[in-house]
Design a protein around this motif. Structure first.
Motif, mmCIF file in Angstrom:
data_model
loop_
_atom_site.group_PDB
_atom_site.id
_atom_site.type_symbol
_atom_site.label_atom_id
_atom_site.label_comp_id
_atom_site.label_asym_id
_atom_site.label_seq_id
_atom_site.Cartn_x
_atom_site.Cartn_y
_atom_site.Cartn_z
ATOM 1 N N ALA A 426 33.609 55.376 -7.382
ATOM 2 C CA ALA A 426 32.842 56.628 -7.495
ATOM 3 C C ALA A 426 33.660 57.817 -7.029
ATOM 4 N N SER A 429 36.181 58.732 -9.753
ATOM 5 C CA SER A 429 35.626 59.179 -11.033
ATOM 6 C C SER A 429 34.648 60.350 -10.920
ATOM 7 N N LEU A 430 33.993 60.508 -9.770
ATOM 8 C CA LEU A 430 32.920 61.497 -9.664
ATOM 9 C C LEU A 430 33.192 62.647 -8.705
ATOM 10 N N ARG A 433 33.480 66.325 -9.687
ATOM 11 C CA ARG A 433 32.280 67.040 -10.148
ATOM 12 C C ARG A 433 31.551 67.742 -9.004
#
Length: 469
Positions: A426, A429-430, A433
């Motif tokens: 996570a 990849s996140l 954001r």
């Protein structure tokens, strides 16, 4: 249970007497109803089966069996047993003692640079954590087997081996980037302090370790207050190195001073004991992976993020103390409870209370830190979120202590492993954001998940008798 209860009129059929006949050879000389209940559990007897066969649940059956035992000697507490107050003071000191190396980090940062500090800290903290965990667990088990000399020898040998591993790993790390000989010295000094402090805490020498660590702590704080002046880093660095060396010397003396009555015919159990520590070592490795992966990126971050871990480190002694309190109070509760279901309910409430107290202490320490950062005008919302993540992680550590004491390694290793992998995925990849420092909310979610899953596991096994022997 009062031993005088054995004089009361006995109830129960021959099935209870038959059960006692099979149990008595496996009981120690000084047995109580807890040991009987533990033995029943280990033989797979559930409350439902006990009720069907003997007309009472496991708790009531163990008390009936205890009443039927012939008189046995009362086990006296070992000489030198600490009082609850003195043990609490010792455990509370562990957090500040654990924090001493971090006070020298600013001087190391100036001497080595940010990238070298991060790489060295990751290696030293992880190696010291995992190696120290395995060594301490094995030593405690040898001591529990009545082998104090073997435990002392184990401390010495594994400490020397750990320092050798630290030198080799740090030298290899130094060839892959900045740092050079300074990086090796930093890693060896920190690993040495971690291993030595583990030995001294094992032998209850907290006050001696505090005296040894005081100069490094004082000079480290002074250097921070003077504003990270590069020309004034040398005294703090020297104090850190001397503290590590003195701690190692004191730990070596502590192990050489330990003895005991020699028992030449006793079988060698060191190798099986070391093998038996593997679940604890794997748990330490996974825990270090989870914490280091998330914390490393904040070491060279703005001040409010870099020091947000301080309340957790300072509060580690509180977590240890309250976990010990839970065990002691659960044993008392178990002796006073007449039914398994009632004990399970009250033990769960006791666990939640101790968890709440632990997290409240961490929250108070965190609130003080946030107040200081706000007064200095450097507090950001991300720091508040990161503090919340460390608060939840502290609660997970408390629950983890209890799970380890209960021997629930299959569950705990699965949970930590899965959460660590998902957290890494996570984050990679996140996190972009949620910039800036998008790793913070991901870390917060991981810590919350870890705490919830640990509590779920405890809710299932809190009523077992064996962990409270």
């Amino acid at each position: 249970m009062n031993p005088g209860d054995r004089a009361r009129p006995l109830r129960g059929g021959d099935t209870v007497a038959d059960l006692l006949t099979t149990l008595e050879p496996d009981l120690p000389a000084a047995a109580d109803e807890l040991q009987i209940a533990t033995l029943l559990e280990r033989r797979g007897l559930t409350d439902e089966e006990a009720t069907a066969r003997y007309g009472r649940d496991v708790f009531a059956l163990s008390r009936e069996l205890f009443r039927r035992l012939p008189p046995r000697p009362v086990q006296e507490p070992p000489p030198g047993t600490t009082t609850p107050r003195s043990r609490a003071a010792r455990l509370l000191s562990h957090g500040p003692l654990y924090a001493v190396p971090s006070l020298v980090y600013p001087a190391v940062l100036v001497a080595l640079g940010g990238p070298a500090l991060v790489r060295g800290m990751l290696l030293a903290t992880s190696l010291g954590w995992v190696w120290g965990m395995g060594t301490s667990v094995a030593a405690y088990r040898l001591l529990g087997q009545g082998r104090p000399r073997a435990a002392a020898r184990l401390w010495r040998r594994l400490t020397l081996l750990g320092l050798g591993v630290a030198v080799a790993d740090a030298a290899l790390l130094a060839t892959t980037g900045d740092g050079g000989a300074g990086l090796v010295a930093f890693v060896v000094a920190q690993v040495g302090y971690q291993l030595a402090s583990g030995t001294m805490l094992f032998y209850g020498l907290e006050w001696r370790l505090a005296l040894i660590a005081l100069p490094a702590a004082g000079l480290g704080v002074t250097y921070i207050l003077l504003g990270f002046d590069p020309d004034r880093a040398a005294p703090a660095l020297l104090a850190g190195a001397v503290t590590s060396a003195l701690a190692l010397g004191a730990a070596w003396w502590a192990t050489r001073a330990r003895g005991g009555t020699a028992r030449p015919n006793r079988p060698n159990t060191v190798r099986p004991t070391l093998i038996g520590t593997l679940p604890c070592v794997v748990y330490a490795m996974l825990s270090a992976l989870f914490l280091m992966f998330n914390s490393a990126r904040f070491i060279t971050a703005p001040l409010d993020l870099a020091i947000t871990v301080a309340p957790l480190v300072l509060g580690m002694g509180v977590l240890e103390w309250r976990s010990h309190r839970f065990h002691d109070q659960a044993v008392t509760l178990l002796r006073r409870t007449s039914a398994t279901a009632e004990f399970r309910r009250r033990a769960w409430l006791l666990l939640l209370r101790e968890l709440g107290v632990s997290m409240l202490v961490l929250a108070v320490l965190g609130a003080l830190l946030l107040g200081v950062l706000a007064a200095a005008g450097v507090l950001t919302p991300r720091a508040v979120l990161l503090l919340g993540a460390y608060l939840l992680l502290g609660g997970a550590y408390f629950a983890g202590y209890i799970l380890v004491n209960h021997g629930e390694f299959r569950w705990i290793l699965t949970v930590v492993g899965v959460v660590a992998v998902l957290d890494i995925a996570a984050t990679l990849s996140l996190s972009s954001r949620f910039a800036p420092y998008g790793e913070v909310p991901v870390f917060l979610a991981g810590c919350l998940t870890l705490l919830v899953l640990f509590l779920t596991a405890l809710r299932q096994n809190i009523g077992r008798v064996a962990p409270y022997r």
